[in-house]
Design an enzyme around this catalytic site. Structure first.
Site, PDB file in Angstrom:
ATOM      1  N   ALA A 157      -5.856 -43.506 -82.922  1.00 49.65           N
ATOM      2  CA  ALA A 157      -4.447 -43.719 -82.612  1.00 49.65           C
ATOM      3  C   ALA A 157      -4.333 -43.968 -81.119  1.00 49.65           C
ATOM      4  CB  ALA A 157      -3.648 -42.485 -83.001  1.00 49.65           C
ATOM      5  N   GLU A 202     -10.196 -42.400 -89.896  1.00 49.14           N
ATOM      6  CA  GLU A 202      -9.274 -42.017 -90.979  1.00 49.14           C
ATOM      7  C   GLU A 202      -8.807 -43.244 -91.765  1.00 49.14           C
ATOM      8  OE1 GLU A 202      -6.968 -39.792 -88.070  1.00 49.14           O
ATOM      9  OE2 GLU A 202      -7.128 -38.009 -89.326  1.00 49.14           O
ATOM     10  N   GLY A 212      -8.143 -41.860 -85.707  1.00 44.83           N
ATOM     11  CA  GLY A 212      -7.391 -42.620 -86.708  1.00 44.83           C
ATOM     12  C   GLY A 212      -8.157 -43.821 -87.237  1.00 44.83           C
TER      13      GLY A 212
HETATM   14  C1  LIG Z   1      -4.651 -40.375 -85.694  1.00 44.79           C
HETATM   15  C2  LIG Z   1      -4.941 -39.025 -85.140  1.00 44.79           C
HETATM   16  C3  LIG Z   1      -3.773 -38.128 -85.356  1.00 44.79           C
HETATM   17  O1  LIG Z   1      -5.998 -38.461 -85.864  1.00 44.79           O
HETATM   18  C4  LIG Z   1      -5.198 -39.008 -83.671  1.00 44.79           C
HETATM   19  C5  LIG Z   1      -6.180 -39.923 -82.998  1.00 44.79           C
HETATM   20  O2  LIG Z   1      -6.704 -40.882 -83.488  1.00 44.79           O
HETATM   21  S1  LIG Z   1      -6.432 -39.494 -81.375  1.00 44.79           S
HETATM   22  C6  LIG Z   1      -7.547 -40.713 -80.782  1.00 44.79           C
HETATM   23  C7  LIG Z   1      -8.946 -40.390 -81.125  1.00 44.79           C
HETATM   24  N1  LIG Z   1      -9.830 -41.320 -80.421  1.00 44.79           N
HETATM   25  C8  LIG Z   1     -10.405 -41.037 -79.277  1.00 44.79           C
HETATM   26  O3  LIG Z   1     -10.251 -39.975 -78.713  1.00 44.79           O
HETATM   27  C9  LIG Z   1     -11.304 -42.107 -78.687  1.00 44.79           C
HETATM   28  C10 LIG Z   1     -10.782 -42.541 -77.330  1.00 44.79           C
HETATM   29  N2  LIG Z   1     -11.630 -43.540 -76.730  1.00 44.79           N
HETATM   30  C11 LIG Z   1     -12.811 -43.264 -76.174  1.00 44.79           C
HETATM   31  O4  LIG Z   1     -13.284 -42.153 -76.170  1.00 44.79           O
HETATM   32  C12 LIG Z   1     -13.523 -44.389 -75.510  1.00 44.79           C
HETATM   33  O5  LIG Z   1     -12.618 -45.424 -75.268  1.00 44.79           O
HETATM   34  C13 LIG Z   1     -14.693 -44.943 -76.353  1.00 44.79           C
HETATM   35  C14 LIG Z   1     -15.841 -43.900 -76.412  1.00 44.79           C
HETATM   36  C15 LIG Z   1     -14.269 -45.310 -77.750  1.00 44.79           C
HETATM   37  C16 LIG Z   1     -15.264 -46.234 -75.674  1.00 44.79           C
HETATM   38  O6  LIG Z   1     -15.565 -45.985 -74.330  1.00 44.79           O
HETATM   39  P1  LIG Z   1     -15.784 -47.202 -73.313  1.00 44.79           P
HETATM   40  O7  LIG Z   1     -16.719 -48.195 -73.914  1.00 44.79           O
HETATM   41  O8  LIG Z   1     -16.164 -46.597 -72.011  1.00 44.79           O
HETATM   42  O9  LIG Z   1     -14.370 -47.948 -73.236  1.00 44.79           O
HETATM   43  P2  LIG Z   1     -13.056 -47.445 -72.457  1.00 44.79           P
HETATM   44  O10 LIG Z   1     -13.084 -47.991 -71.071  1.00 44.79           O
HETATM   45  O11 LIG Z   1     -12.879 -45.996 -72.612  1.00 44.79           O
HETATM   46  O12 LIG Z   1     -11.916 -48.170 -73.310  1.00 44.79           O
HETATM   47  C17 LIG Z   1     -11.567 -49.525 -73.135  1.00 44.79           C
HETATM   48  C18 LIG Z   1     -10.050 -49.600 -73.117  1.00 44.79           C
HETATM   49  O13 LIG Z   1      -9.559 -49.144 -74.344  1.00 44.79           O
HETATM   50  C19 LIG Z   1      -8.619 -48.078 -74.140  1.00 44.79           C
HETATM   51  N3  LIG Z   1      -8.686 -47.140 -75.296  1.00 44.79           N
HETATM   52  C20 LIG Z   1      -9.776 -46.748 -75.945  1.00 44.79           C
HETATM   53  N4  LIG Z   1      -9.451 -45.899 -76.904  1.00 44.79           N
HETATM   54  C21 LIG Z   1      -8.115 -45.752 -76.857  1.00 44.79           C
HETATM   55  C22 LIG Z   1      -7.176 -45.019 -77.612  1.00 44.79           C
HETATM   56  N5  LIG Z   1      -7.524 -44.256 -78.661  1.00 44.79           N
HETATM   57  N6  LIG Z   1      -5.864 -45.090 -77.270  1.00 44.79           N
HETATM   58  C23 LIG Z   1      -5.465 -45.867 -76.248  1.00 44.79           C
HETATM   59  N7  LIG Z   1      -6.316 -46.629 -75.514  1.00 44.79           N
HETATM   60  C24 LIG Z   1      -7.616 -46.558 -75.814  1.00 44.79           C
HETATM   61  C25 LIG Z   1      -9.084 -47.452 -72.857  1.00 44.79           C
HETATM   62  O14 LIG Z   1      -8.058 -46.698 -72.272  1.00 44.79           O
HETATM   63  C26 LIG Z   1      -9.451 -48.679 -72.050  1.00 44.79           C
HETATM   64  O15 LIG Z   1      -8.298 -49.327 -71.558  1.00 44.79           O
HETATM   65  P3  LIG Z   1      -7.872 -49.230 -70.007  1.00 44.79           P
HETATM   66  O16 LIG Z   1      -7.510 -47.786 -69.789  1.00 44.79           O
HETATM   67  O17 LIG Z   1      -9.073 -49.653 -69.226  1.00 44.79           O
HETATM   68  O18 LIG Z   1      -6.685 -50.134 -69.890  1.00 44.79           O
END
Ligand SMILES: CC(C)(O)CC(=O)SCCNC(=O)CCNC(=O)[C@H](O)C(C)(C)COP(=O)(O)OP(=O)(O)OC[C@H]1O[C@@H](n2cnc3c(N)ncnc32)[C@H](O)[C@@H]1OP(=O)(O)O
Length: 258
Positions: A65, A112, A109
């Site tokens: 998400a 999921e 998500g």
């Molecule tokens: C549905 C529920 C209720 O269950 C809740 C959820 O789903 S909570 C979300 C769970 N997901 C996460 O915690 C994963 C978050 N992302 C990461 O940990 C990392 O992005 C990664 C390991 C998947 C990849 O890392 P990396 O290759 O270093 O890329 P990044 O620079 O981190 O990401 C690129 C770009 O994407 C944006 N991003 C990534 N994931 C999300 C997200 N879940 N929500 C919003 N944005 C996301 C990240 O911020 C980067 O953008 P910029 O900040 O550079 O503009």
């Protein structure tokens, strides 16, 4: 219908939805989920579509998400919107088969959503996880329930409590995915599988899906009885006559989906 965050394509009899928000690793925000809901409803209503594939990009099926969209949400807002379920569960309402084709990250998500599909074909690059605990929350779109049913309590508990990711090989070994294919072949393999299903009798495919899903929701005895009754009902279809005649005549069945 025009879409901004997904690509929608169909080559009858298969519908393809590609999540297309590469700048955020396909993070699932409200707009994307609304678009996906519309696309799924369209395929469900289209009588020429008999199977659907949902996929993402080589780097991410979906990284969960949208954290930035939800970070300032308060309890009342989350509760009043019934946050997450409102437009997230369309895949579970579809009666036609849906395959998730997962490459790269399927986190939170994203994992999921893949688990809401009927089965998952994974690229060898796929990584599955429920990392919500690292954000101070827990999975909110069925992760604690569906992951546990797929992989069992011990592994699900470890993944949900630590946020550890599972690679494709472990996901296949644990029963989360049906099979693993080379990343370059993922979408072709998923479409090929979807076409194979779409060539079968749609009523029997839909009833088979309903029957397997029943196993999640009822006792063994009730599930077996449900299966028997819907099995009986298929003898009312033209496709049953055609399927069995084709076997006896040593030819390929030509199903009419009725
Ligand atoms: C549905 C529920 C209720 O269950 C809740 C959820 O789903 S909570 C979300 C769970 N997901 C996460 O915690 C994963 C978050 N992302 C990461 O940990 C990392 O992005 C990664 C390991 C998947 C990849 O890392 P990396 O290759 O270093 O890329 P990044 O620079 O981190 O990401 C690129 C770009 O994407 C944006 N991003 C990534 N994931 C999300 C997200 N879940 N929500 C919003 N944005 C996301 C990240 O911020 C980067 O953008 P910029 O900040 O550079 O503009």
């Amino acid at each position: 219908m025009s879409y901004k965050m997904i690509l929608v394509d169909s080559t009858e009899p298969v519908g393809l939805i590609t999540l297309n928000r590469p700048e955020a690793l396909n993070a699932l925000n409200g707009e994307l989920m609304n678009e996906m809901t519309q696309a799924l409803r369209g395929f469900e209503a289209d009588e020429n579509i008999r199977a659907v594939v949902i996929t993402g990009s080589p780097k991410a099926f979906a990284a969960g998400a949208d954290i930035k969209e939800m970070q300032d949400m308060n309890y009342v807002e989350a509760y009043m919107k019934d946050f997450i379920t409102a437009n997230w569960e369309e895949a579970t309402r579809c009666r036609k088969p849906i395959i998730a084709a997962v490459a790269g990250y399927a986190l939170g998500g994203g994992c999921e959503l893949a688990m809401m599909c009927d089965f998952i074909i994974a690229a060898d690059t796929a990584k599955f996880g429920q990392p919500e605990i690292k954000l101070g929350v827990i999975p909110g779109a069925g992760g604690t329930q569906r992951l546990t049913r797929f992989v069992g309590k011990s592994k699900a508990m470890e993944m949900v409590l630590t946020g550890r990711m599972m690679d494709a090989e472990e996901a296949e070994r644990s029963g989360l995915v049906s099979r693993v294919v080379p990343a370059d072949d993922l979408v072709d393999e998923a479409l090929k599988t979807a076409r194979k299903i779409a060539d079968l009798s749609l009523p029997s495919v839909m009833i088979a899906k309903e029957s397997v899903n029943k196993a999640y929701e009822t006792t063994l005895q009730e599930g077996v009885m449900f299966e028997r009754r819907v099995f009986h009902s298929l003898f009312a279809t033209e496709d049953q006559k055609e399927g069995m005649a084709a076997f006896a005549e040593k030819r390929t069945a030509k199903f009419k989906h009725k």
